[in-house]
Write a protein that holds these residues in place. Structure first.
Motif, PDB file in Angstrom:
ATOM      1  N   LEU A 158       0.818  -1.218   0.000  1.00 17.61           N
ATOM      2  CA  LEU A 158       0.000   0.000   0.000  1.00 17.61           C
ATOM      3  C   LEU A 158       0.848   1.262   0.000  1.00 17.61           C
ATOM      4  CD1 LEU A 158      -2.688  -1.020   2.642  1.00 17.61           C
ATOM      5  CD2 LEU A 158      -2.990  -0.906   0.171  1.00 17.61           C
ATOM      6  N   GLY A 159       2.166   1.116   0.060  1.00 17.55           N
ATOM      7  CA  GLY A 159       3.022   2.292   0.203  1.00 17.55           C
ATOM      8  C   GLY A 159       2.905   3.270  -0.933  1.00 17.55           C
ATOM      9  N   LEU A 160       2.999   2.798  -2.184  1.00 15.32           N
ATOM     10  CA  LEU A 160       2.918   3.710  -3.326  1.00 15.32           C
ATOM     11  C   LEU A 160       1.514   4.277  -3.490  1.00 15.32           C
ATOM     12  CD1 LEU A 160       5.171   1.897  -5.962  1.00 15.32           C
ATOM     13  CD2 LEU A 160       5.735   3.858  -4.526  1.00 15.32           C
ATOM     14  N   SER A 161       0.493   3.502  -3.124  1.00 16.49           N
ATOM     15  CA  SER A 161      -0.881   4.029  -3.178  1.00 16.49           C
ATOM     16  C   SER A 161      -1.051   5.173  -2.184  1.00 16.49           C
ATOM     17  CB  SER A 161      -1.882   2.919  -2.867  1.00 16.49           C
ATOM     18  OG  SER A 161      -1.783   1.879  -3.813  1.00 16.49           O
ATOM     19  N   ILE A 162      -0.529   4.978  -0.957  1.00 18.35           N
ATOM     20  CA  ILE A 162      -0.603   6.051   0.035  1.00 18.35           C
ATOM     21  C   ILE A 162       0.224   7.250  -0.417  1.00 18.35           C
ATOM     22  CG2 ILE A 162       0.000   6.664   2.409  1.00 18.35           C
ATOM     23  CD1 ILE A 162      -0.661   3.778   3.194  1.00 18.35           C
ATOM     24  N   ALA A 163       1.386   7.000  -1.037  1.00 23.37           N
ATOM     25  CA  ALA A 163       2.210   8.098  -1.541  1.00 23.37           C
ATOM     26  C   ALA A 163       1.459   8.907  -2.602  1.00 23.37           C
ATOM     27  CB  ALA A 163       3.512   7.553  -2.113  1.00 23.37           C
ATOM     28  N   MET A 164       0.732   8.211  -3.481  1.00 24.38           N
ATOM     29  CA  MET A 164      -0.045   8.915  -4.498  1.00 24.38           C
ATOM     30  C   MET A 164      -1.141   9.765  -3.867  1.00 24.38           C
ATOM     31  SD  MET A 164      -0.600   9.650  -7.659  1.00 24.38           S
ATOM     32  CE  MET A 164       0.224   8.464  -8.725  1.00 24.38           C
ATOM     33  N   GLU A 165      -1.831   9.222  -2.836  1.00 24.93           N
ATOM     34  CA  GLU A 165      -2.885   9.996  -2.168  1.00 24.93           C
ATOM     35  C   GLU A 165      -2.296  11.213  -1.469  1.00 24.93           C
ATOM     36  OE1 GLU A 165      -5.983   9.545  -2.474  1.00 24.93           O
ATOM     37  OE2 GLU A 165      -6.096   7.548  -3.362  1.00 24.93           O
ATOM     38  N   ASP A 166      -1.140  11.032  -0.809  1.00 25.73           N
ATOM     39  CA  ASP A 166      -0.485  12.183  -0.174  1.00 25.73           C
ATOM     40  C   ASP A 166      -0.099  13.241  -1.201  1.00 25.73           C
ATOM     41  OD1 ASP A 166      -0.611  11.319   2.471  1.00 25.73           O
ATOM     42  OD2 ASP A 166       1.228  10.147   2.314  1.00 25.73           O
ATOM     43  N   THR A 167       0.365  12.797  -2.360  1.00 26.15           N
ATOM     44  CA  THR A 167       0.740  13.740  -3.419  1.00 26.15           C
ATOM     45  C   THR A 167      -0.480  14.507  -3.922  1.00 26.15           C
ATOM     46  OG1 THR A 167       2.515  12.240  -4.090  1.00 26.15           O
ATOM     47  CG2 THR A 167       1.891  13.969  -5.640  1.00 26.15           C
ATOM     48  N   HIS A 168      -1.595  13.813  -4.108  1.00 20.20           N
ATOM     49  CA  HIS A 168      -2.819  14.485  -4.561  1.00 20.20           C
ATOM     50  C   HIS A 168      -3.288  15.528  -3.554  1.00 20.20           C
ATOM     51  CE1 HIS A 168      -3.971  10.982  -7.472  1.00 20.20           C
ATOM     52  NE2 HIS A 168      -3.033  11.772  -7.961  1.00 20.20           N
ATOM     53  N   LEU A 169      -3.130  15.247  -2.253  1.00 20.99           N
ATOM     54  CA  LEU A 169      -3.520  16.232  -1.241  1.00 20.99           C
ATOM     55  C   LEU A 169      -2.735  17.532  -1.405  1.00 20.99           C
ATOM     56  CD1 LEU A 169      -3.916  14.183   2.077  1.00 20.99           C
ATOM     57  CD2 LEU A 169      -5.699  15.342   0.790  1.00 20.99           C
ATOM     58  N   HIS A 170      -1.498  17.436  -1.849  1.00 18.67           N
ATOM     59  CA  HIS A 170      -0.670  18.628  -2.046  1.00 18.67           C
ATOM     60  C   HIS A 170      -0.903  19.280  -3.408  1.00 18.67           C
ATOM     61  CE1 HIS A 170       1.595  16.726   1.259  1.00 18.67           C
ATOM     62  NE2 HIS A 170       2.020  17.947   1.536  1.00 18.67           N
ATOM     63  N   GLY A 171      -1.709  18.652  -4.280  1.00 16.60           N
ATOM     64  CA  GLY A 171      -1.869  19.181  -5.636  1.00 16.60           C
ATOM     65  C   GLY A 171      -0.653  18.939  -6.496  1.00 16.60           C
ATOM     66  N   GLY A 172       0.113  17.859  -6.189  1.00 12.53           N
ATOM     67  CA  GLY A 172       1.333  17.594  -6.918  1.00 12.53           C
ATOM     68  C   GLY A 172       1.212  16.422  -7.875  1.00 12.53           C
ATOM     69  N   TRP A 173       2.349  16.015  -8.422  1.00 15.31           N
ATOM     70  CA  TRP A 173       2.426  14.887  -9.361  1.00 15.31           C
ATOM     71  C   TRP A 173       3.345  13.827  -8.765  1.00 15.31           C
ATOM     72  CZ3 TRP A 173       4.169  18.430 -13.957  1.00 15.31           C
ATOM     73  CH2 TRP A 173       3.104  19.245 -14.352  1.00 15.31           C
ATOM     74  N   LEU A 174       2.954  12.573  -8.932  1.00 16.65           N
ATOM     75  CA  LEU A 174       3.825  11.440  -8.631  1.00 16.65           C
ATOM     76  C   LEU A 174       3.788  10.522  -9.838  1.00 16.65           C
ATOM     77  CD1 LEU A 174       5.675  10.023  -6.685  1.00 16.65           C
ATOM     78  CD2 LEU A 174       3.697   8.878  -5.667  1.00 16.65           C
ATOM     79  N   GLN A 175       4.918  10.438 -10.538  1.00 14.30           N
ATOM     80  CA  GLN A 175       4.974   9.724 -11.807  1.00 14.30           C
ATOM     81  C   GLN A 175       6.102   8.708 -11.793  1.00 14.30           C
ATOM     82  OE1 GLN A 175       5.374  13.708 -13.428  1.00 14.30           O
ATOM     83  NE2 GLN A 175       3.839  13.207 -14.993  1.00 14.30           N
ATOM     84  N   ALA A 176       5.945   7.668 -12.609  1.00  9.48           N
ATOM     85  CA  ALA A 176       6.927   6.585 -12.671  1.00  9.48           C
ATOM     86  C   ALA A 176       7.375   6.365 -14.105  1.00  9.48           C
ATOM     87  CB  ALA A 176       6.342   5.298 -12.097  1.00  9.48           C
ATOM     88  N   TRP A 177       8.644   6.025 -14.249  1.00  6.43           N
ATOM     89  CA  TRP A 177       9.218   5.609 -15.532  1.00  6.43           C
ATOM     90  C   TRP A 177      10.013   4.339 -15.297  1.00  6.43           C
ATOM     91  CZ3 TRP A 177      14.267   4.531 -16.527  1.00  6.43           C
ATOM     92  CH2 TRP A 177      14.614   4.263 -17.866  1.00  6.43           C
ATOM     93  N   GLY A 178       9.987   3.448 -16.244  1.00  8.02           N
ATOM     94  CA  GLY A 178      10.766   2.235 -16.099  1.00  8.02           C
ATOM     95  C   GLY A 178      10.949   1.540 -17.434  1.00  8.02           C
ATOM     96  N   ARG A 179      12.037   0.757 -17.523  1.00 12.23           N
ATOM     97  CA  ARG A 179      12.297  -0.021 -18.719  1.00 12.23           C
ATOM     98  C   ARG A 179      12.967  -1.320 -18.276  1.00 12.23           C
ATOM     99  NH1 ARG A 179      15.256   3.438 -22.813  1.00 12.23           N
ATOM    100  NH2 ARG A 179      13.237   4.482 -22.831  1.00 12.23           N
ATOM    101  N   PRO A 180      12.492  -2.444 -18.780  1.00 17.34           N
ATOM    102  CA  PRO A 180      13.058  -3.723 -18.332  1.00 17.34           C
ATOM    103  C   PRO A 180      14.578  -3.764 -18.497  1.00 17.34           C
ATOM    104  CG  PRO A 180      11.096  -4.102 -19.641  1.00 17.34           C
ATOM    105  CD  PRO A 180      11.402  -2.652 -19.750  1.00 17.34           C
ATOM    106  N   GLY A 181      15.266  -4.127 -17.398  1.00 16.73           N
ATOM    107  CA  GLY A 181      16.715  -4.231 -17.423  1.00 16.73           C
ATOM    108  C   GLY A 181      17.451  -2.939 -17.184  1.00 16.73           C
ATOM    109  N   GLU A 182      16.748  -1.793 -17.179  1.00 15.72           N
ATOM    110  CA  GLU A 182      17.399  -0.491 -16.990  1.00 15.72           C
ATOM    111  C   GLU A 182      16.953   0.209 -15.726  1.00 15.72           C
ATOM    112  OE1 GLU A 182      17.762   2.185 -20.244  1.00 15.72           O
ATOM    113  OE2 GLU A 182      17.575   0.622 -21.747  1.00 15.72           O
ATOM    114  N   GLY A 183      16.117  -0.441 -14.944  1.00 20.91           N
ATOM    115  CA  GLY A 183      15.688   0.160 -13.695  1.00 20.91           C
ATOM    116  C   GLY A 183      14.473   1.056 -13.866  1.00 20.91           C
ATOM    117  N   ALA A 184      14.252   1.882 -12.853  1.00 19.18           N
ATOM    118  CA  ALA A 184      13.067   2.739 -12.834  1.00 19.18           C
ATOM    119  C   ALA A 184      13.414   4.066 -12.188  1.00 19.18           C
ATOM    120  CB  ALA A 184      11.924   2.063 -12.087  1.00 19.18           C
TER     121      ALA A 184
END
Length: 543
Positions: A486-512
């Protein structure tokens, strides 16, 4: 008084701005109003049809008037010529004065033309050159009004002929006026010299032109009135159709805004009335289903909250017993001692799960609030790195921070620390090689923090799913941080409360890389982030 050039340019800019504003509003109205487009299209098509029909009718009227005028002109010229020939044939044979007979021929025709509004020119004997300067004609008439083609016709041809020309006359003021006319040529024989002379009759078309102008004005007036009538009828018809559609749009907007009790007014039994009835039935069904879902969601949230609260009391008792067993594990055999250690570890994880569930229930209930304070994201990053150093050492990775200086923002310190902690522990869980880098940057409007790892990465489509509750990219992969999912879900909710963005990028074998972007001022609106979402060390994807 001369204007200042800067004032003139300012007025021009103001005029251009006003014209641009009017044009923009007009285009917006055109795009949004189906009634305006239908009326304009109908009027344009009607104008095209009326124009084609009007041109056709004017052409037919013109041709009819000209044919009638041609027949009348040829008939009158033939009759006048025959009467003149009969008069000449009745002259005694002893009279051989050519000039006298020419006068007796032309003068009556000229006087007749003055009363009947036509002009006449008497040309020389057939076979001579064209109209000579000594030719006799109606006073003030320009002899060049007789077309050359008609003159050439009678250089060896005796048949009556006609053509169109321009009748030019000299006014009493000395001016020359011209008007369209029909020129008719006919020949007579003069007994005095037994030679043939040509009479040219010029009949003006002023009456026909006036008639055509009158018909044209009448048709133009009728066309204008008809277009107004078509526009009015089209506007009324489209209004009867568009008005219910506009009402449906307004009601749909209110329904979308949460006013589920809104309904369309139904009148009559036509298609629009049946459409309104179906719309109301759909709105009623949606309202019922939404209320059922709201009630179910409320029950679920209440259940999660109640269970979480109720479990805390027995969990406290179990934890006390577990701690006693853990403290006394030295007196147990190895198997029992290991069981005591696992019991306390799982109790810690269970308690963390209960805390996260309670936090999720507060988010679902809309009870989460911010405690705004001035913070520095660089300090937050250092605190989290210190707190997770043991976990990072256990996984054999190093966490380092890259920042050019302080990065301040107005935010809830506790929630921002929880976001960063979740991002860092998630990176430690999935890091396989290389360091974990935390980059911090800011600009005038936003502050950003990015956590970059070089682990397994994310497949296509997983960047949007990674914030879902209990979602895992690889279910078979063991957690090293004891996370609950639930950690990333809670992080997203906390970000929305601030009016901010929480975004992810990733590629297999190259990390995130996970990027947090917050507004520098509480309540600010984000337009861009100071840090790129795609890391600078990422390779270009293979096409």
């Amino acid at each position: 008084m001369a204007l200042d050039p800067s004032t003139g340019s300012g007025l021009r800019r103001l005029g251009v701005q006003r014209a641009t504003t009017v044009l923009r509003h007009g285009l917006t109205f055109w795009r949004r109003s189906i009634q305006a487009r239908v009326v304009a299209s109908t009027v344009l098509l009607s104008a095209l049809v009326i124009g084609i029909v009007g041109v056709f009718l004017l052409q037919q009227t013109r041709d009819g008037l000209l044919e009638q005028r041609e027949a009348a002109a040829v008939g009158e010229a033939t009759r006048v010529t025959e009467e003149a020939q009969d008069s000449l044939d009745g002259v005694p044979a002893t009279e051989t004065d050519v000039a006298l007979q020419l006068g007796e021929l032309v003068d009556p025709i000229v006087e007749l033309g003055l009363t009947r509004d036509f002009a006449v020119v008497l040309s020389g004997p057939a076979g001579d050159s064209r109209i000579a300067d000594s030719a006799q004609y109606t006073p003030r008439l320009d002899k060049t009004s007789v077309p050359s083609a008609l003159e050439e016709h009678f250089q060896g041809n005796a048949t009556t002929a006609f053509t169109y020309t321009e009748l030019r006359r000299e006014t009493s003021d000395g001016d020359v006026v011209a008007e369209p006319a029909i020129a008719v040529g006919s020949q007579v024989r003069l007994p005095a010299d037994s030679r043939t002379y040509t009479l040219y009759y010029l009949f003006p078309l002023s009456d026909e032109i006036a008639t055509l102008q009158l018909v044209g004005r009448a048709m133009l007036t009728a066309a204008g009135l008809l277009l107004l009538l078509v526009a009015g009828l089209t506007w009324l018809v489209t209004r009867q159709v568009v008005t219910p559609v506009r009402m449906a749009r307004r009601v749909a907007e209110r329904l979308a805004a949460g006013q589920l009790q809104e309904r369309l007014r139904v009148s009559g039994e036509d298609d629009l009335a049946r459409l309104a009835t179906s719309f109301n039935q759909m709105a009623t069904n949606l309202q019922r289903q939404i209320r059922q879902l709201e009630e179910l969601s409320r029950v679920q949230r209440r259940f999660v909250s109640d269970v979480s609260h109720e479990l805390r009391t027995p969990l406290t008792t179990v934890r006390m017993a577990g701690e006693l067993l853990h403290d006394a594990r030295g007196e147990f055999d190895p198997t029992t001692a290991r069981a005591a250690e696992l019991l306390l570890s799982e109790l810690d994880r269970f308690e963390t799960l209960l805390v996260d569930l309670l936090e999720i229930s507060r988010f679902d209930a809309g009870a989460a609030v911010l405690e705004i304070d001035d913070l520095d994201l660089v300090d937050v990053a250092h605190r989290i790195v210190d707190a997770t150093s043991a976990l990072a050492a256990q996984n054999g990775v190093m966490v380092r921070i890259e920042a050019d200086g302080p990065c301040r923002a107005e935010a809830d310190v506790r929630r921002v620390e929880r976001i960063v902690r979740n991002l860092v522990t998630n990176a430690i869980d999935h890091a396989e090689s290389g360091d974990i880098v935390i980059r911090v940057a800011s600009d005038e409007h936003a502050a950003a923090l990015a956590v970059r790892d070089h682990g397994v990465g994310l497949a296509i489509g997983e960047a949007a799913m990674v914030f879902n509750r209990f979602w895992r990219a690889d279910p078979a992969r063991a957690r090293t941080s004891g996370g609950t999912g639930l950690g990333l879900s809670i992080a997203m909710e906390d970000t929305h409360l601030h009016g901010g963005w929480l975004q992810a990028w990733g590629r297999p074998g190259e990390g995130a890389q996970f990027r947090l972007t917050l507004p520098r001022r509480n309540g600010g609106v984000l337009r861009r982030s100071p840090l790129p979402l795609v890391p600078v060390d990422a390779t270009e994807p293979v096409a």
